[in-house]
Design an enzyme around this catalytic site. Structure first.
Site, PDB file in Angstrom:
ATOM      1  N   GLU A 153       0.869  -1.173   0.000  1.00  0.00           N
ATOM      2  CA  GLU A 153       0.000   0.000   0.000  1.00  0.00           C
ATOM      3  C   GLU A 153       0.909   1.228   0.000  1.00  0.00           C
ATOM      4  O   GLU A 153       1.659   1.437   0.947  1.00  0.00           O
ATOM      5  CB  GLU A 153      -0.905   0.005   1.232  1.00  0.00           C
ATOM      6  N   ASP A 390      -6.575 -11.940   3.821  1.00  0.00           N
ATOM      7  CA  ASP A 390      -5.909 -10.717   4.261  1.00  0.00           C
ATOM      8  C   ASP A 390      -4.496 -10.975   4.782  1.00  0.00           C
ATOM      9  O   ASP A 390      -4.136 -12.095   5.112  1.00  0.00           O
ATOM     10  CB  ASP A 390      -6.758 -10.075   5.366  1.00  0.00           C
ATOM     11  N   GLU A 439      -6.678  -5.529  -3.027  1.00  0.00           N
ATOM     12  CA  GLU A 439      -6.386  -4.269  -2.350  1.00  0.00           C
ATOM     13  C   GLU A 439      -5.074  -3.741  -2.945  1.00  0.00           C
ATOM     14  O   GLU A 439      -5.062  -3.262  -4.061  1.00  0.00           O
ATOM     15  CB  GLU A 439      -6.297  -4.461  -0.833  1.00  0.00           C
ATOM     16  N   GLU A 445      -9.346   3.089   4.369  1.00  0.00           N
ATOM     17  CA  GLU A 445      -9.190   2.599   5.733  1.00  0.00           C
ATOM     18  C   GLU A 445      -8.177   3.430   6.514  1.00  0.00           C
ATOM     19  O   GLU A 445      -8.263   3.542   7.744  1.00  0.00           O
ATOM     20  CB  GLU A 445      -8.778   1.130   5.731  1.00  0.00           C
TER      21      GLU A 445
END
Length: 637
Positions: A153, A390, A439, A445
């Protein structure tokens, strides 16, 4: 006119004649790329090192070169840009004794890969070399990684290539832009039984770097930590006869062309499932972002059956296809074959089926890796429609194979899979369209704990991460504020930018499984907004990018059935556009418009919902306020 070729050089040109590449076999493959006669990159170097053989190029003899043209049309089963995709390119194949080197030259990019002929026994790939340099004054949108164990990310540091420190590692895609020159975005496609690539800055440019094969892992401090104990001295042990991943240079003359690029999907292997008719994209009511903060009910909200029945009722009311039970639903995070005492999964599935709402369950990746059949069989017996997996964190060969194994096993049970804590997409969903989302993006988030999900960040993503494919950004925050009023609140998060900006994300971001992240109680209170979001589909038959500038703004139109969905988003500087509706074609349309209210610069929740009639000759002036948005649903009359 192409460049003058020296002896042994090979040239390939795009169908429109604007993009060309020259391949020079020397001690390796050296490749240059030009656009409209302008040299963009002149020093791409490629080779592979195989254990016991050394350089693949050096161990092979040249046989012949073939140049052909390919013009075909493919159909996307779960389309995110267009349903029908024109796949047209020039193809150069250099045949050697131990491999073929394939080069495809599209109008909007160049891709190359190796297809080895080393026998059916496994070989160890010690390294795959890919070096290239970019002009030092070029602007780089840098998705830096500190190490190869990552959640993948990224925020994007915008800086000249010359300012990137030697040794800096980066995730892919990487975008390079320069005024009055085509942009270059580098990524990869069709990765099977092989690690993901990263780039590392060196003194002369960028070089490939890969996670090595993991031999041992260590126990982490938490159930989701990945700690590598021992690595091999090679990056993959794989078949000697195989096609390796595509290395992809996307070339875009304008910023809007960056968003249109679909090469990662085009280069990927075709469908590998016998039946994909059951796959159902859609929208999801999501619990974790809003911490189950529902109100106005006669039960205590939390991770319990009553709360999730409330979610199901909400989803059914607005026609949402799914709900997700995120972390906390199971007995423990490592035992996801049993619910916690407050959750009755079978009852929720039964209740959801009555209401036409499917249930998706969350899991860490490790339990699934260790007991995939047992867990998925249990999920299937409950009637669960999908799994959100996840905290994967790795990108080595073993984990890449885990992705495919999970795609296969979920498909056997007619279940979707949503990869979270995951690396970028690289074409897997074309072969397994039940892979419904990834993702691998710095998403909403993060508003729970920091103030960096700005409109500029959200306007960078379509030109960077989204060029690799679908992304689970998880939009839908309704407590809309500007940065000066923002507070990070874990259980009751805010979202920066205007309400219309947040709604526009549902059209701009490509996600066949699209979250509604806020609490159902807030969505009920904001019925007008929620009803509008509920009308926006998650797959698209056609996409037209009307105008765009990296990090600043985007204006695009997407078609689903007979309706068009138009969205504009901008950064903190207000923008005005004249929207040309010529993409509509024949007929008249009723258009429902969701736009910034006159006071949205002060109160980001201020919006206007209005209607108009338009046709292909209509030109409409539209205004986006600070960190604003503009969305329209055009329905054919």
């Amino acid at each position: 006119m192409g460049p003058c070729l020296m002896m042994g050089q090979h040239q390939i040109t795009s169908p429109d004649g604007k993009l060309s590449a020259v391949v020079t076999p020397a001690e390796q493959f050296n490749i240059s790329i030009s656009y409209e006669g302008q040299l963009l990159i002149d020093d791409i170097a490629s080779d592979m090192d195989i254990a016991g053989k050394g350089s693949l190029f050096g161990a092979s003899r040249f046989k012949k070169a073939e140049v052909t043209k390919v013009n075909s049309v493919m159909e996307a089963l779960v389309p995110t840009k267009s349903k029908e995709i024109k796949d047209e390119y020039g193809l150069l194949v250099l045949h050697y004794t131990k491999f073929d080197f394939e080069v495809r030259c599209y109008n909007n990019g160049l891709a190359f890969r190796y297809r080895t002929k080393l026998g059916s026994k496994p070989v160890e790939v010690e390294f795959e070399k890919l070096d290239f340099s970019i002009q030092p004054e070029t602007t780089c949108y840098l998705p830096e990684e500190k190490r190869l164990i990552s959640h993948f990310e990224n925020y994007f540091e915008v800086l000249p290539v010359s300012d990137i420190k030697s040794g800096t590692m980066a995730n892919l895609p990487m975008l390079f832009t320069q005024e009055d020159q085509p942009s270059i975005s580098f990524t990869e496609s069709n990765i099977y039984d092989y690690p993901q690539m990263f780039l590392q800055k060196g003194a002369a440019g960028f070089s490939s770097i890969f996670p090595k094969v993991v031999l041992k892992t260590k126990e982490g401090r938490r159930d989701r930590d990945e700690i590598i104990g021992e690595e091999a001295n090679y990056i993959a042990k794989t078949s000697g006869n195989r096609a390796f991943p595509w290395r992809v240079f996307m070339i875009s003359k304008t910023d809007k062309d960056i968003v249109s690029n679909n090469l990662v999907y085009q280069l990927a292997d075709p469908l590998k499932l016998e039946d994909a008719s059951w796959i159902k994209p859609g929208k999801v009511a999501w619990d974790w972002w809003n911490a189950n903060n529902i109100d106005g009910v006669d039960f205590e909200s939390g991770i319990n059956t009553q709360t999730y029945k409330y979610y199901i009722d909400f989803a059914a009311h607005y026609g949402l296809e799914y709900i997700i039970l995120d972390e906390g639903w199971s007995k423990t995070t490592t035992n996801v074959r049993e619910p916690n005492p407050n959750i009755d999964v079978a009852e929720l599935v039964r209740y959801g089926n009555e209401k036409g709402v499917g249930v998706i369950l969350w899991s860490l990746w490790r339990p699934l890796d260790e007991d995939m059949d047992g867990i998925l069989n249990q999920f299937q017996s409950w009637g669960v429609k999908g799994v959100k997996v996840d905290f994967i964190q790795r990108a080595d060969q073993y984990v890449v194979n885990f992705y495919e194994r999970l795609a296969q096993e979920t498909a056997k049970r007619k279940m979707l899979v949503d990869f979270h804590g995951a690396f970028k997409p690289s074409g897997l969903r074309k072969a397994y369209p039940n892979v419904i989302n990834y993702e691998g993006v710095k998403g909403l988030e993060n508003d729970k704990w920091e103030d960096l999900i700005t409109s500029e960040h959200e306007l960078t993503i379509p030109f960077t991460r989204m060029t690799a494919g679908i992304l689970d950004f998880t939009p839908g925050g309704l407590d809309n504020v500007h940065k000066e009023n923002f507070m990070a609140r874990f259980d009751r998060p805010m979202a920066m930018g205007t309400r219309a900006h947040q709604v526009a994300l549902y059209v701009v971001y490509e996600a066949p499984l699209q979250m509604l992240s806020d609490t159902p109680s807030n969505y009920y209170r904001e019925n007008e907004t929620t009803s509008f979001i509920a009308k926006i589909p998650t797959t698209w038959d056609e996409t037209v990018v009307l105008d765009a500038k990296v990090s600043d703004y985007i204006l695009l139109a997407r078609k689903n059935g007979d309706s068009w969905f138009v969205a504009g988003m901008n950064d903190a500087t207000p923008k005005e556009f004249t929207l040309d509706f010529s993409f509509l074609g024949e007929g008249s349309y009723n258009v429902q418009i969701f736009r910034d209210g006159i006071n949205s610069d002060k109160n980001a929740r201020d919006y206007v919902l209005e209607e108009a009639s338009v046709n292909a000759s209509t030109k409409m002036d539209i205004k986006l306020n600070k960190s604003g948005g503009w969305v329209a649903i055009a329905t054919k009359l």
